[in-house]
Each structure stands twice: as structure tokens, then as C-alpha cells.
Design an enzyme around this catalytic site. Sequence first.
Site, short mmCIF file in Angstrom:
data_model
loop_
_atom_site.label_atom_id
_atom_site.label_comp_id
_atom_site.label_asym_id
_atom_site.label_seq_id
_atom_site.Cartn_x
_atom_site.Cartn_y
_atom_site.Cartn_z
CB CYS A 153 44.40 -16.73 -16.44
SG CYS A 153 44.88 -18.39 -15.94
CB CYS A 169 45.56 -19.44 -18.86
SG CYS A 169 44.51 -19.50 -17.44
CG ASP A 170 46.32 -16.50 -21.42
OD1 ASP A 170 46.08 -17.54 -22.04
OD2 ASP A 170 45.43 -15.74 -20.97
#
Length: 318
Positions: A137, A140-141
Site C-alpha cells: 500500500c 499508506c506507507d
Amino acid sequence: MSTENELRDTVILGSGCAGLTAAIYAARSNLKPLVLEGHEPGGQLAITTLVENFPGWPEGVQGPELIENMKKQAVRFGAELRMAHLSKADLTTSPFQLKIGHETILTRTLIIASGASARWLGLPSEQALIGFGVSSCATCDGFFASGKEIAVIGGGDSAMEEALFLTRFASKVTLINRSEHFRASRIMLERAIAHPQIELLHNTVVEECLGVEGKELRGIKLFNKKTGEHSMLPVSFMFLGIGHTPNARAFEGQLDLDADGYIKTQENVFVSILGKRIPGVYACGDVQDRRYRQAITAAGTGCMAALEVERFLEEMGR
Ligand code: NDP
């Protein structure tokens, strides 16, 4: 708490955007839906950061917050959420039978909103480093990759999109494609090729993720299938962009699936077997949508599925 072999008006599989929207609608129709939250509660939104394209949130909204609000809204109207996942379904009986561990739930209608999960390479070293430099992701990261050299695996549009997005953070992005040709659309590929921070490798597979388990990724071992050469690429992050797998395996042989395992639907949410509709069963969200895959489209089909459930039960005289 429910008893064994309870009979429900409707059960919803999945607690992402589609499942929870269906739950809100079904609950407001007083159907007291049971939502089985599944392996990935909240679905893909639960592991996303800022969602900027969900209508009604001019400044954007965090994915987990959006999901949490949907849950609250569904529960407020009487939905029951259960941390459980389906192990087996029998859609040939009436009512339908759902196995959840040792328990069997009977239901007059079923809404399948089990979504799609990100694919992994399946290497043990990759699995050991998920969350420690290995991620599926980028949104997300990506932030954690600030100033670092990273790798993105894949050759489709997802990989291109991730690689381009990650150039905002990473100092260098190596895009690694296992095939000779990239599957991505031309415009996305051209953008990646033209980007000074992106380097593209063809015919290359990841053999191993190198790092300290439970701590950090230090690099990846590569193999060039064309030249036979092995090499080591020092990277602190590896992002997977190799597509998604629809969570529809429990329905193999019971529902029409396409070649990639997505549930085939007619008129948005009606499912079938050998082309014949199965009354009372509906699919919505990413498990049946390989084309749009948006939170809002998942919510839209979730709503449609719940309205069809309502209509079906009404026609049954309930
Ligand atoms: P795709 O199926 O299109 O591509 C998957 C890529 O991952 C391929 O390059 C494939 O390689 C590779 N791959 C698959 N499994 C492995 C593996 N085990 N090891 C290494 N590589 C692997 O998936 P996408 O998610 O990229 O795209 C799905 C759909 O969504 C497409 O229709 C796409 O156009 C669309 N999309 C559109 C976007 C946009 O327009 N902005 C953004 C993202 C997606 P190989 O070719 O060798 O099989």
C-alpha cells in the site's frame, strides 16, 4: 449473541465500503443484517490514508475514519457486526447455509461484499518483512520511504501509479517487471519512463528480500531471466503493485466467476450460475468490479444490493 443455526433475513459478507453501505440500507429497512467482517475488517479503506475523492469531504477524509463512521451508522440502525469469516457456503439450499467455523447460519438472502486483496509474491522472506519495509500500500506507507531508495514490483497500471506517487517521497524508485513488456497503459508507462527518479528493469524477478526479520528491509535479491544474472539491489522499501485477487474462492463452482476469479454480475449486483440468476444472492464492491474499484462505486453497488434484498424479501411476502 446468536444461537446455532439461526435464521437471518440477510447476511453481508465483508465490512468494506460496499458491505457497510449495504448494512446501512438493510438495517434501515429493519432487516437486522448480520455483517461478517472477514479477514480484512474495513477492507482496503481501512489501510488507506487520505481519501480525497469521496463526495462530501472537501478536505478529504482518512480511510479508517470513513470506515469507522460507516460502521457506527450501520450499527445505529440495527446491524450486527461480527468478527468472523465464511469458511463455506451452500447456495443450493433454501435458506442458504453459511459455515462460520463450527457454526452454521441460515439466511434468506446473501450479499457478497468480500472485496479484493492485494497480491503478494509469496516469498517467505517477503512475508517476514511485511510492515518492516515490505508493503502493498503505497498510499499508506509511502511517507515512511522519505529520502530512501525503494523498489516497486509490477508492470501494470497499479505499479506505474505507485511508482509515480512514491517519487514524492523516495529519492529513487526502481520499477521491476518480471516480463519483457509492461502491461501498463501507454500513458502511464510513458510517464514512468520520463520520470528522472524512476528506473525500469525488465525480465527481472525478486528471489529474496534481505533484511533483519521484524526490523527492516536492507535490499532485494534479483534474477534477470534473460541474462541469467543474479544481483542485489539495496533498497529500504519494496512496494508490491502486482494486482489484486478477488475474495470469491468460497463460491467457486457455485457462482459464475470470470477468468481472474471476479464474480460475474448482471445489472450490477445479480449473480448467476451458468448464466442463470440465483434469486436472493447479490454481489457488490470490488469482488465483482475489476473496472472502477472506487470507494464510491463500491458504496453504490452495496446500496443496490441491499435494495434488491429488500425487494426480494418483499416479493417473498416478508
Ligand atoms: P494488472 O493485472 O494489470 O497487472 C499486474 C502486473 O503485476 C503485471 O505486470 C504482472 O506481470 C505483474 N505480476 C502479477 N503477479 C506477479 C508476480 N507474482 N510476480 C511479479 N509480477 C507479477 O493489475 P493492475 O493492478 O496493475 O491493474 C488492474 C486494472 O486496474 C487494470 O485494468 C488497470 O488498467 C487498472 N488500473 C488503472 C489505473 C489508472 O488508470 N490510473 C491505476 C491502477 C490500475 P505479467 O504482465 O508478467 O503478468
